[in-house]
Write a protein that holds these residues in place. Sequence first.
Motif, PDB file in Angstrom:
ATOM      1  N   TYR A  11       0.849  -1.187   0.000  1.00  9.53           N
ATOM      2  CA  TYR A  11       0.000   0.000   0.000  1.00  9.53           C
ATOM      3  C   TYR A  11       0.890   1.244   0.000  1.00  9.53           C
ATOM      4  O   TYR A  11       1.867   1.322   0.758  1.00  9.53           O
ATOM      5  N   LEU A  12       0.537   2.213  -0.841  1.00  9.03           N
ATOM      6  CA  LEU A  12       1.329   3.429  -0.985  1.00  9.03           C
ATOM      7  C   LEU A  12       0.863   4.516  -0.017  1.00  9.03           C
ATOM      8  O   LEU A  12      -0.302   4.571   0.355  1.00  9.03           O
ATOM      9  N   HIS A  13       1.811   5.365   0.390  1.00  6.62           N
ATOM     10  CA  HIS A  13       1.511   6.554   1.197  1.00  6.62           C
ATOM     11  C   HIS A  13       0.851   6.222   2.538  1.00  6.62           C
ATOM     12  O   HIS A  13      -0.084   6.897   2.977  1.00  6.62           O
ATOM     13  N   GLY A  14       1.331   5.179   3.181  1.00  4.81           N
ATOM     14  CA  GLY A  14       0.868   4.856   4.515  1.00  4.81           C
ATOM     15  C   GLY A  14      -0.608   4.515   4.578  1.00  4.81           C
ATOM     16  O   GLY A  14      -1.161   3.874   3.673  1.00  4.81           O
ATOM     17  N   TYR A  15      -1.256   4.958   5.637  1.00  5.00           N
ATOM     18  CA  TYR A  15      -2.682   4.664   5.800  1.00  5.00           C
ATOM     19  C   TYR A  15      -3.540   5.373   4.760  1.00  5.00           C
ATOM     20  O   TYR A  15      -4.684   4.956   4.519  1.00  5.00           O
ATOM     21  N   ASN A  16      -3.012   6.421   4.148  1.00  2.00           N
ATOM     22  CA  ASN A  16      -3.754   7.060   3.058  1.00  2.00           C
ATOM     23  C   ASN A  16      -4.006   6.071   1.926  1.00  2.00           C
ATOM     24  O   ASN A  16      -5.048   6.125   1.262  1.00  2.00           O
ATOM     25  N   GLY A  17      -3.037   5.181   1.712  1.00  4.33           N
ATOM     26  CA  GLY A  17      -3.185   4.179   0.664  1.00  4.33           C
ATOM     27  C   GLY A  17      -4.333   3.222   0.949  1.00  4.33           C
ATOM     28  O   GLY A  17      -5.017   2.762   0.023  1.00  4.33           O
ATOM     29  N   LEU A  18      -4.544   2.916   2.239  1.00  8.12           N
ATOM     30  CA  LEU A  18      -5.674   2.056   2.594  1.00  8.12           C
ATOM     31  C   LEU A  18      -6.997   2.754   2.292  1.00  8.12           C
ATOM     32  O   LEU A  18      -7.931   2.136   1.783  1.00  8.12           O
ATOM     33  N   LEU A  19      -7.059   4.030   2.604  1.00  8.90           N
ATOM     34  CA  LEU A  19      -8.300   4.777   2.391  1.00  8.90           C
ATOM     35  C   LEU A  19      -8.608   4.967   0.908  1.00  8.90           C
ATOM     36  O   LEU A  19      -9.770   5.009   0.509  1.00  8.90           O
ATOM     37  N   ASN A  20      -7.552   5.066   0.102  1.00  6.67           N
ATOM     38  CA  ASN A  20      -7.729   5.305  -1.337  1.00  6.67           C
ATOM     39  C   ASN A  20      -7.593   4.025  -2.165  1.00  6.67           C
ATOM     40  O   ASN A  20      -7.599   4.089  -3.392  1.00  6.67           O
ATOM     41  N   GLN A  21      -7.470   2.891  -1.492  1.00  8.61           N
ATOM     42  CA  GLN A  21      -7.266   1.599  -2.157  1.00  8.61           C
ATOM     43  C   GLN A  21      -6.150   1.729  -3.216  1.00  8.61           C
ATOM     44  O   GLN A  21      -6.280   1.340  -4.379  1.00  8.61           O
ATOM     45  N   GLU A  22      -5.035   2.252  -2.749  1.00 14.99           N
ATOM     46  CA  GLU A  22      -3.902   2.532  -3.627  1.00 14.99           C
ATOM     47  C   GLU A  22      -2.776   1.546  -3.306  1.00 14.99           C
ATOM     48  O   GLU A  22      -2.030   1.731  -2.341  1.00 14.99           O
ATOM     49  N   PHE A  23      -2.663   0.479  -4.088  1.00 17.43           N
ATOM     50  CA  PHE A  23      -1.632  -0.508  -3.818  1.00 17.43           C
ATOM     51  C   PHE A  23      -0.988  -0.999  -5.112  1.00 17.43           C
ATOM     52  O   PHE A  23      -1.518  -0.799  -6.200  1.00 17.43           O
ATOM     53  N   VAL A  24       0.171  -1.615  -4.944  1.00 17.10           N
ATOM     54  CA  VAL A  24       0.913  -2.159  -6.079  1.00 17.10           C
ATOM     55  C   VAL A  24       1.326  -3.581  -5.748  1.00 17.10           C
ATOM     56  O   VAL A  24       1.484  -3.950  -4.578  1.00 17.10           O
ATOM     57  N   SER A  25       1.483  -4.403  -6.764  1.00 15.15           N
ATOM     58  CA  SER A  25       2.004  -5.757  -6.576  1.00 15.15           C
ATOM     59  C   SER A  25       3.510  -5.684  -6.367  1.00 15.15           C
ATOM     60  O   SER A  25       4.199  -4.873  -6.988  1.00 15.15           O
ATOM     61  N   LEU A  26       4.010  -6.504  -5.479  1.00 13.54           N
ATOM     62  CA  LEU A  26       5.439  -6.555  -5.203  1.00 13.54           C
ATOM     63  C   LEU A  26       5.985  -7.896  -5.667  1.00 13.54           C
ATOM     64  O   LEU A  26       5.354  -8.935  -5.461  1.00 13.54           O
ATOM     65  N   SER A  27       7.134  -7.869  -6.279  1.00 11.92           N
ATOM     66  CA  SER A  27       7.758  -9.091  -6.788  1.00 11.92           C
ATOM     67  C   SER A  27       9.241  -9.075  -6.457  1.00 11.92           C
ATOM     68  O   SER A  27       9.774  -8.079  -5.950  1.00 11.92           O
ATOM     69  N   LEU A  28       9.905 -10.174  -6.759  1.00 14.44           N
ATOM     70  CA  LEU A  28      11.342 -10.230  -6.505  1.00 14.44           C
ATOM     71  C   LEU A  28      12.088  -9.166  -7.301  1.00 14.44           C
ATOM     72  O   LEU A  28      13.137  -8.668  -6.863  1.00 14.44           O
TER      73      LEU A  28
END
Length: 332
Positions: free
Chosen positions: A38-55
């Motif tokens: 999730y990006l930008h801390g808890y703001n990312g949770l509120l804005n459903q702002e996330f990215v997939s993480l890979s190796l």
Amino acid sequence: MSKRVAVLTSGGDAPGMNACIRAIVIACQKSGYEPIGYLHGYNGLLNQEFVSLSLDSTHNLIQQGGTILHSARCKEFTEEAGVKKAAANLVEAGIDALLVIGGDGSFKGATYLSDYFHGQIIGIPGTIDNDIAGTDATIGYYTAIDTAMSSIDKVRDTADAFERIFLVEVMGRHAGFLALNAALSSAADYVILPEHFESTDAELKNIITQIHAQRRLKGSVSFIVVVAENVWPKGLPALTEALNEAGITDVRPLTLGHVQRGGAPVSSDRLLATTLGEFAVSLVGTSSNNVMVGEVNSHPVTVPLDKTSDSKPLNSAQVALMKTIMNERYDC
């Protein structure tokens, strides 16, 4: 069924957060979990702002300061409506476990979130202040000491050249861990800690006594005072003025500020971040919930999140050492 593990970084950034993210991603891949950030801390949770993480996202990450997920304060997360929205977003995204890398405020937010989100929540201590109970050190703390020490070393050079007194303010929020260890490692002449601060009159008298003692012994030479932030009323300018009024001239205040949060993490922070990141993932799917992972005597431990804000004492041996250095160096 594969679990979906989310991670975010919240509050003040700390060197080693990226190293922790790297460890989490690698451990998730090994366990067959799907890691997302999730990006930008808890703001990312509120804005459903996330990215997939890979190796691929972990390449050359262990040595980078800051956080690739970015961080922020989130006022909305202190309100019930905001926390409920965040919990609903986690459910919608299919998150089984949320790993929160941050400090005291971040853990309070995570504890609040646990009232509405019934997946797993695990905290990982990431703050240069080292003010989290239940762990010997927090991610970023060792690097911040090194940064402060290096800065004080450089200040000492110019202080010696002009035979000046420098007041150096270091971070720490309301704890003296960083100030104490920065003072010890840089051979500072005096340190003011919130845990041992009695009054401006007492501290001012002690500083003046030490300065006069040094100058009687060695002549007009440099003198370094390390001050923990939020301790001296009205800050370094007020302390400078008080010393001037007492006849101590050539005083220069210096606030190190946010430079202490930056830079590549030192080895101790990389090792701590890697250990705690991997340990946190190892708890996914177990009964451990609403806990922080920490390290005590070089062993990983878990601590209830609501206990991490308990009072954390300074190392008594280090305090005694600093008192010896301050009070007996000049036999005054």
